[in-house]
Design a protein around this motif. Structure first.
Motif, PDB file in Angstrom:
ATOM      1  N   LEU A 272       0.766  -1.295   0.107  1.00 40.85           N
ATOM      2  CA  LEU A 272      -0.062   0.065  -0.020  1.00 40.85           C
ATOM      3  C   LEU A 272       0.846   1.320  -0.039  1.00 40.85           C
ATOM      4  N   LEU A 273       2.090   0.994   0.078  1.00 39.35           N
ATOM      5  CA  LEU A 273       3.227   2.321   0.342  1.00 39.35           C
ATOM      6  C   LEU A 273       2.717   3.481  -0.854  1.00 39.35           C
ATOM      7  N   SER A 274       2.519   3.021  -2.285  1.00 36.10           N
ATOM      8  CA  SER A 274       2.527   3.995  -3.095  1.00 36.10           C
ATOM      9  C   SER A 274       1.016   4.788  -2.999  1.00 36.10           C
ATOM     10  N   SER A 275      -0.039   3.908  -2.698  1.00 30.45           N
ATOM     11  CA  SER A 275      -1.378   4.765  -2.366  1.00 30.45           C
ATOM     12  C   SER A 275      -1.368   5.474  -1.140  1.00 30.45           C
ATOM     13  N   ALA A 276      -0.647   5.358  -0.164  1.00 34.21           N
ATOM     14  CA  ALA A 276      -0.165   5.831   1.093  1.00 34.21           C
ATOM     15  C   ALA A 276       0.359   7.035   0.764  1.00 34.21           C
ATOM     16  N   VAL A 277       1.389   7.084  -0.008  1.00 33.25           N
ATOM     17  CA  VAL A 277       2.179   8.292  -0.387  1.00 33.25           C
ATOM     18  C   VAL A 277       1.294   9.319  -0.931  1.00 33.25           C
ATOM     19  N   ASP A 278       0.243   8.764  -1.924  1.00 30.14           N
ATOM     20  CA  ASP A 278      -0.653   9.642  -2.627  1.00 30.14           C
ATOM     21  C   ASP A 278      -1.421  10.248  -1.580  1.00 30.14           C
ATOM     22  N   GLU A 279      -1.966   9.364  -0.599  1.00 32.87           N
ATOM     23  CA  GLU A 279      -3.007  10.022   0.308  1.00 32.87           C
ATOM     24  C   GLU A 279      -2.325  10.968   1.213  1.00 32.87           C
ATOM     25  N   LEU A 280      -1.096  10.610   1.465  1.00 34.55           N
ATOM     26  CA  LEU A 280      -0.320  11.599   2.453  1.00 34.55           C
ATOM     27  C   LEU A 280      -0.316  13.028   1.565  1.00 34.55           C
ATOM     28  N   LEU A 281      -0.013  13.075   0.501  1.00 37.60           N
ATOM     29  CA  LEU A 281       0.180  14.237  -0.406  1.00 37.60           C
ATOM     30  C   LEU A 281      -0.888  15.063  -0.516  1.00 37.60           C
ATOM     31  N   ARG A 282      -2.249  14.375  -0.510  1.00 35.68           N
ATOM     32  CA  ARG A 282      -3.594  14.936  -0.584  1.00 35.68           C
ATOM     33  C   ARG A 282      -3.981  15.418   0.677  1.00 35.68           C
ATOM     34  N   TYR A 283      -3.655  14.794   1.958  1.00 35.40           N
ATOM     35  CA  TYR A 283      -4.312  15.031   3.385  1.00 35.40           C
ATOM     36  C   TYR A 283      -3.409  16.199   3.856  1.00 35.40           C
ATOM     37  N   ASN A 284      -2.191  16.028   3.744  1.00 37.05           N
ATOM     38  CA  ASN A 284      -1.546  17.001   4.468  1.00 37.05           C
ATOM     39  C   ASN A 284      -1.472  18.507   4.091  1.00 37.05           C
ATOM     40  N   ALA A 285      -1.863  19.423   4.647  1.00 39.99           N
ATOM     41  CA  ALA A 285      -1.954  20.862   4.404  1.00 39.99           C
ATOM     42  C   ALA A 285      -0.371  21.495   4.556  1.00 39.99           C
ATOM     43  N   LEU A 286       0.241  21.288   3.385  1.00 41.95           N
ATOM     44  CA  LEU A 286       1.689  21.724   3.721  1.00 41.95           C
ATOM     45  C   LEU A 286       1.944  23.063   3.555  1.00 41.95           C
ATOM     46  N   THR A 287       1.124  23.842   3.014  1.00 41.09           N
ATOM     47  CA  THR A 287       1.461  25.503   2.830  1.00 41.09           C
ATOM     48  C   THR A 287       0.168  26.023   3.795  1.00 41.09           C
ATOM     49  N   THR A 288       0.300  27.356   3.731  1.00 39.97           N
ATOM     50  CA  THR A 288      -0.804  28.104   4.244  1.00 39.97           C
ATOM     51  C   THR A 288      -1.930  27.843   3.469  1.00 39.97           C
ATOM     52  N   GLY A 289      -1.834  27.691   2.389  1.00 44.32           N
ATOM     53  CA  GLY A 289      -3.308  27.438   1.506  1.00 44.32           C
ATOM     54  C   GLY A 289      -2.848  26.541   0.316  1.00 44.32           C
ATOM     55  N   GLY A 290      -1.861  26.921  -0.224  1.00 48.72           N
ATOM     56  CA  GLY A 290      -1.657  26.124  -1.677  1.00 48.72           C
ATOM     57  C   GLY A 290      -0.829  26.609  -2.681  1.00 48.72           C
ATOM     58  N   GLY A 291      -1.280  27.054  -3.672  1.00 49.89           N
ATOM     59  CA  GLY A 291      -0.576  27.588  -5.054  1.00 49.89           C
ATOM     60  C   GLY A 291      -0.228  28.971  -4.851  1.00 49.89           C
ATOM     61  N   LEU A 292       0.462  29.175  -5.891  1.00 53.86           N
ATOM     62  CA  LEU A 292       1.169  30.660  -5.856  1.00 53.86           C
ATOM     63  C   LEU A 292       0.204  31.698  -6.419  1.00 53.86           C
ATOM     64  N   ILE A 293       0.247  32.766  -6.183  1.00 51.48           N
ATOM     65  CA  ILE A 293      -0.799  33.695  -6.443  1.00 51.48           C
ATOM     66  C   ILE A 293      -0.721  33.968  -7.971  1.00 51.48           C
ATOM     67  N   ARG A 294      -1.953  34.323  -8.632  1.00 56.32           N
ATOM     68  CA  ARG A 294      -1.744  34.550 -10.138  1.00 56.32           C
ATOM     69  C   ARG A 294      -2.526  36.105 -10.241  1.00 56.32           C
TER      70      ARG A 294
END
Length: 403
Positions: A272-294
């Motif tokens: 399940l490691l590959s799917s776990a990595v995908d889920e961690l990438l989705r689940y974790n709020a890594l930044t203040t909000g997300g992408g760079l401003i446009r």
């Protein structure tokens, strides 16, 4: 923007506080449900539209009417203390972006990633060796999560090992929101660019098998990029490839330790490691909000709102990744979740160049560490942990563990 809208935006200040490291702020759920495109005041005092629905985030990230290049113009709304550098591929639109992206993309292709994987595996084993030799407790951030990606990205570029801590320090400052004064951020950018210019001069005399040497060849033999673009390409790769990956690694270990049932399932079913990595990438709020401003190049209708030309738009990827219209039970962490269309690496022309490398680093870090340290657990109460404050990246200053 009307005077009334401006006053409303001033009452909603961004970024929002997070209740727990790795978790998105609760305001995202409320806004997504009621005001999915709403104006907020940024730390700079500028006002921008915050976008929280998955579908709207996809539009902002992929629609050419939302420009990155316009964010470098004087007076443009910005999230960070100083304007983006116009010579960075992060800050370009086509055709300039297309030209530089085509140059650097092969460095993140299958051949180079395959060559880097043994380097990553060896480095992870060495880092775990050091933790075991020192004995518990240990700080998984300073002793592991920060060390792995700075080693890997510098290996890719060809940066000498003795210079890596200096570079890590500059990147920390460059990704600040409020921790450092604008003058300090500007100085860090200047210091990093000066260092890279000196490194380029060295590599011109003694090229080697690394990304910088390849880009120097593209510059000198074919004139495919300017000297300033060459320097900024190095700065961009370092900035994008170090701190975000380091923070994702630390938050991923914390997430698994916070969900012991899912950690046990992953240990029992390593497939399940590959799917776990995908889920961690989705689940974790890594930044203040997300992408760079446009910045909108023309009036654009987004949901029920018309964004005017020249206004800033901030994609909230952390909110999009918890959108119940796209993900079943989105606040549930599930390592067996089928791969969903998370937006952690962005979308469109600015999709993260290092996505494959980041996945490999996270996968190897989890695989080796969880196998070699089967008793890994927090050595302090969860309530004592706080996300990094005043920073674009919402990582962890420290993660004390034992085993």
């Amino acid at each position: 923007m009307t005077a009334q809208e401006t006053e409303q935006a001033k009452g909603l200040r961004f970024p929002f506080a997070s209740p727990c490291p790795g978790e998105p702020a609760p305001e995202f759920d409320r806004l997504r449900a009621g005001r999915p495109v709403t104006q907020v005041t940024l730390p700079t005092g500028d006002v921008a539209w915050l976008v929280t629905r998955h579908a709207d985030n996809r539009t902002v990230l992929s629609d050419a009417r939302f420009s990155r290049a316009l964010t470098t113009r004087p007076g443009a709304p910005r999230l960070q203390p100083i304007p983006p550098d116009p010579n960075s591929v992060f800050s370009m639109d086509p055709p300039e972006h297309t030209r530089l992206r085509r140059l650097v993309s092969p460095a993140f292709g299958s051949r180079r990633m395959a060559a880097l994987r043994p380097v990553i595996e060896r480095e992870v084993d060495l880092l775990v060796d050091r933790m075991v030799e020192t004995g518990p407790p240990a700080d998984l951030v300073s002793g592991f999560a920060r060390r792995l990606p700075i080693t890997v990205i510098c290996e890719l570029l060809g940066v000498p090992a003795g210079d890596r801590e200096r570079i890590a320090g500059w990147v920390d400052v460059l990704l600040s929101l409020t921790t450092f004064e604008p003058s300090q951020v500007a100085q860090a950018r200047a210091d990093l660019k000066r260092y890279l210019a000196e490194l380029i001069a060295v590599k011109r005399d003694k090229p080697s098998d690394d990304l910088f040497s390849e880009l120097i060849e593209a510059r000198d033999a074919a004139g495919l990029l300017s000297e300033e673009e060459l320097v900024m390409m190095g700065a961009t790769v370092l900035t994008g490839g170090f701190l975000s990956t380091a923070s994702e690694i630390a938050l991923s270990f914390l997430c698994l330790l916070r969900h012991p049932d899912q950690l046990s399932l992953l240990r029992a079913r390593p497939g399940l490691l590959s799917s776990a990595v995908d889920e961690l990438l989705r689940y974790n709020a890594l930044t203040t909000g997300g992408g760079l401003i446009r910045v909108a190049t023309e009036d654009v209708r987004l949901g029920e709102v018309t964004i005017k030309a020249g206004e800033g738009v901030l994609p909230a990827i952390s909110a999009a990744n918890r959108d119940p219209d796209v993900f079943d039970d989105p606040h549930r962490f599930d390592v067996s979740r089928e791969g969903g269309p998370h937006l952690t690496f962005g979308l469109g022309i600015h999709y993260c160049l290092g996505a494959r490398l980041a996945r490999i680093e996270l996968e190897v870090a989890l695989d080796v560490t969880l196998r070699r340290l089967p008793g890994l657990r927090l050595s302090v109460p969860l309530t004592e942990l706080r996300p990094q404050g005043g920073h674009l990246i919402r990582g962890l200053p420290e993660l004390p563990v034992t085993w």
